[in-house]
Motif scaffolding. Structure first.
Motif, PDB file in Angstrom:
ATOM      1  N   HIS A  12       0.823  -1.206   0.000  1.00 37.82           N
ATOM      2  CA  HIS A  12       0.000   0.000   0.000  1.00 37.82           C
ATOM      3  C   HIS A  12       0.855   1.254   0.000  1.00 37.82           C
ATOM      4  O   HIS A  12       0.613   2.190  -0.766  1.00 37.82           O
ATOM      5  CB  HIS A  12      -0.916   0.004   1.228  1.00 37.82           C
ATOM      6  CG  HIS A  12      -2.000  -1.028   1.162  1.00 37.82           C
ATOM      7  ND1 HIS A  12      -2.860  -1.255   2.195  1.00 37.82           N
ATOM      8  CD2 HIS A  12      -2.373  -1.888   0.168  1.00 37.82           C
ATOM      9  CE1 HIS A  12      -3.721  -2.209   1.854  1.00 37.82           C
ATOM     10  NE2 HIS A  12      -3.441  -2.598   0.637  1.00 37.82           N
ATOM     11  N   SER A  13       1.863   1.279   0.867  1.00 35.18           N
ATOM     12  CA  SER A  13       2.697   2.482   0.982  1.00 35.18           C
ATOM     13  C   SER A  13       3.491   2.726  -0.289  1.00 35.18           C
ATOM     14  O   SER A  13       3.654   3.874  -0.724  1.00 35.18           O
ATOM     15  CB  SER A  13       3.642   2.364   2.186  1.00 35.18           C
ATOM     16  OG  SER A  13       4.478   1.221   2.060  1.00 35.18           O
ATOM     17  N   GLU A  14       3.977   1.657  -0.930  1.00 39.91           N
ATOM     18  CA  GLU A  14       4.735   1.810  -2.174  1.00 39.91           C
ATOM     19  C   GLU A  14       3.847   2.350  -3.284  1.00 39.91           C
ATOM     20  O   GLU A  14       4.265   3.227  -4.053  1.00 39.91           O
ATOM     21  CB  GLU A  14       5.347   0.469  -2.593  1.00 39.91           C
ATOM     22  CG  GLU A  14       6.489  -0.001  -1.705  1.00 39.91           C
ATOM     23  CD  GLU A  14       6.949  -1.390  -2.041  1.00 39.91           C
ATOM     24  OE1 GLU A  14       8.119  -1.712  -1.768  1.00 39.91           O
ATOM     25  OE2 GLU A  14       6.140  -2.181  -2.593  1.00 39.91           O
ATOM     26  N   ILE A  19       1.926   6.900  -6.708  1.00 38.88           N
ATOM     27  CA  ILE A  19       0.853   7.788  -7.146  1.00 38.88           C
ATOM     28  C   ILE A  19       1.207   9.233  -6.830  1.00 38.88           C
ATOM     29  O   ILE A  19       1.064  10.123  -7.675  1.00 38.88           O
ATOM     30  CB  ILE A  19      -0.477   7.392  -6.482  1.00 38.88           C
ATOM     31  CG1 ILE A  19      -0.978   6.070  -7.067  1.00 38.88           C
ATOM     32  CG2 ILE A  19      -1.528   8.484  -6.670  1.00 38.88           C
ATOM     33  CD1 ILE A  19      -2.204   5.508  -6.375  1.00 38.88           C
ATOM     34  N   ARG A  20       1.673   9.480  -5.616  1.00 40.45           N
ATOM     35  CA  ARG A  20       2.027  10.845  -5.217  1.00 40.45           C
ATOM     36  C   ARG A  20       3.126  11.400  -6.119  1.00 40.45           C
ATOM     37  O   ARG A  20       3.075  12.560  -6.559  1.00 40.45           O
ATOM     38  CB  ARG A  20       2.479  10.872  -3.759  1.00 40.45           C
ATOM     39  CG  ARG A  20       2.625  12.272  -3.168  1.00 40.45           C
ATOM     40  CD  ARG A  20       3.323  12.223  -1.813  1.00 40.45           C
ATOM     41  NE  ARG A  20       2.595  11.447  -0.841  1.00 40.45           N
ATOM     42  CZ  ARG A  20       1.661  11.938  -0.036  1.00 40.45           C
ATOM     43  NH1 ARG A  20       1.334  13.225  -0.114  1.00 40.45           N
ATOM     44  NH2 ARG A  20       1.052  11.166   0.846  1.00 40.45           N
ATOM     45  N   LEU A 124      -3.312  13.723  -1.907  1.00 36.75           N
ATOM     46  CA  LEU A 124      -2.082  13.276  -2.557  1.00 36.75           C
ATOM     47  C   LEU A 124      -1.708  14.142  -3.755  1.00 36.75           C
ATOM     48  O   LEU A 124      -0.541  14.196  -4.140  1.00 36.75           O
ATOM     49  CB  LEU A 124      -2.234  11.823  -3.015  1.00 36.75           C
ATOM     50  CG  LEU A 124      -2.593  10.797  -1.932  1.00 36.75           C
ATOM     51  CD1 LEU A 124      -2.778   9.421  -2.567  1.00 36.75           C
ATOM     52  CD2 LEU A 124      -1.512  10.744  -0.863  1.00 36.75           C
ATOM     53  N   GLY A 125      -2.690  14.799  -4.358  1.00 33.34           N
ATOM     54  CA  GLY A 125      -2.433  15.631  -5.531  1.00 33.34           C
ATOM     55  C   GLY A 125      -3.688  15.729  -6.380  1.00 33.34           C
ATOM     56  O   GLY A 125      -4.771  15.336  -5.958  1.00 33.34           O
ATOM     57  N   ARG A 126      -3.522  16.253  -7.571  1.00 32.21           N
ATOM     58  CA  ARG A 126      -4.662  16.399  -8.483  1.00 32.21           C
ATOM     59  C   ARG A 126      -4.269  15.993  -9.894  1.00 32.21           C
ATOM     60  O   ARG A 126      -3.081  16.015 -10.256  1.00 32.21           O
ATOM     61  CB  ARG A 126      -5.181  17.832  -8.488  1.00 32.21           C
ATOM     62  CG  ARG A 126      -4.173  18.825  -9.019  1.00 32.21           C
ATOM     63  CD  ARG A 126      -4.785  20.199  -9.275  1.00 32.21           C
ATOM     64  NE  ARG A 126      -4.950  21.018  -8.083  1.00 32.21           N
ATOM     65  CZ  ARG A 126      -5.144  22.327  -8.114  1.00 32.21           C
ATOM     66  NH1 ARG A 126      -5.204  22.960  -9.286  1.00 32.21           N
ATOM     67  NH2 ARG A 126      -5.263  23.020  -6.999  1.00 32.21           N
ATOM     68  N   VAL A 142      -7.025  13.661  -5.811  1.00 29.91           N
ATOM     69  CA  VAL A 142      -6.755  12.316  -5.307  1.00 29.91           C
ATOM     70  C   VAL A 142      -6.393  12.397  -3.832  1.00 29.91           C
ATOM     71  O   VAL A 142      -5.549  13.210  -3.434  1.00 29.91           O
ATOM     72  CB  VAL A 142      -5.608  11.653  -6.089  1.00 29.91           C
ATOM     73  CG1 VAL A 142      -5.405  10.208  -5.620  1.00 29.91           C
ATOM     74  CG2 VAL A 142      -5.891  11.687  -7.589  1.00 29.91           C
ATOM     75  N   GLY A 143      -7.039  11.576  -3.005  1.00 30.15           N
ATOM     76  CA  GLY A 143      -6.767  11.618  -1.581  1.00 30.15           C
ATOM     77  C   GLY A 143      -6.849  10.254  -0.932  1.00 30.15           C
ATOM     78  O   GLY A 143      -7.536   9.347  -1.436  1.00 30.15           O
TER      79      GLY A 143
END
Length: 216
Positions: A12-14, A19-20, A124-126, A142-143
């Motif tokens: 999950h963290s990777e 994605i980020r 996390l970003g857009r 994205v979150g």
């Protein structure tokens, strides 16, 4: 380590780190590039029904870490709404004057529609804006949603809240191109049905844009 003990997919963290990073990298995610319905329908132009400036909107692509996989939160709109009734959608809506930007709008709308407190979301970003045939310029935000968050649909807007595995949505083999006749022309769009939920149109187009940004 024996081969059968090697995890078949990223942790999950990777995956969230990937994605980020992709959302922050203009090489993968150009914030001034427009995506939208017109990509599959170049002859119709970016706005099929409206003239003039588009209306600004934002949606939340909310990812939840579950024990065995990562899932994306989607809604099914109530059937009494004047537009897009009964359709599958991300939480979101128009950006109001008091919103400080797309992130604030997406989080506000998610709280109004599914009872998700903004404090339970880590942005996390857009993605690049998505232009719709109905005249909206939608910014997908994205979150990461806290797995302990309790989601309660607002019956005035949302019939139900459900989750779809992120792996399913980011698998291009599930992105089917379909078409319907619209004003004498064949209008093309993506669809990706999942367990009785018909994901198509703008929502599917945004998912396709998400895939092309973070996984392609």
């Amino acid at each position: 380590m024996p081969e059968f003990l090697v995890p078949p997919i990223q942790s999950h963290s990777e995956r969230l780190a990937r994605i980020r990073a992709r959302l922050a990298d203009p090489g993968y995610n150009n914030p001034v590039m427009d995506t939208g319905d017109h990509v599959l329908n170049p002859g119709l132009g970016p706005y099929a029904k409206w003239k003039g400036a588009p209306k600004d909107a934002a949606v939340l692509i909310g990812i939840v870490n579950r024990e065995t996989d990562q899932r994306v939160v989607l809604t099914e709109r109530t059937r009494h709404l004047s537009s897009h009734a009964g359709q599958v959608a991300f939480p979101g809506g128009k950006i109001d004057a008091e919103d400080t930007g797309p992130e604030a709008a997406a989080l506000r709308e998610a709280e109004e529609e599914i009872g998700l407190p903004p404090s339970q979301v880590s942005v996390l970003g857009r993605l690049a804006p998505y232009l719709t045939g109905s005249g909206y310029k939608v910014v997908p935000v994205v979150g990461l949603i806290n797995a302990e968050a309790v989601l309660t649909p607002n019956p005035e807007e949302v019939e139900k809240v459900f989750e779809v595995p992120l792996d399913f949505l980011l698998d291009p083999s599930n992105h089917t191109k379909s078409s319907r006749e619209w004003k004498g022309h064949q209008r093309f769009f993506y669809e990706m049905p999942y367990e009785g939920h018909y994901i198509w149109g703008v929502t599917a187009g945004i998912i396709r844009s998400f895939y092309e940004t973070v996984d392609r």
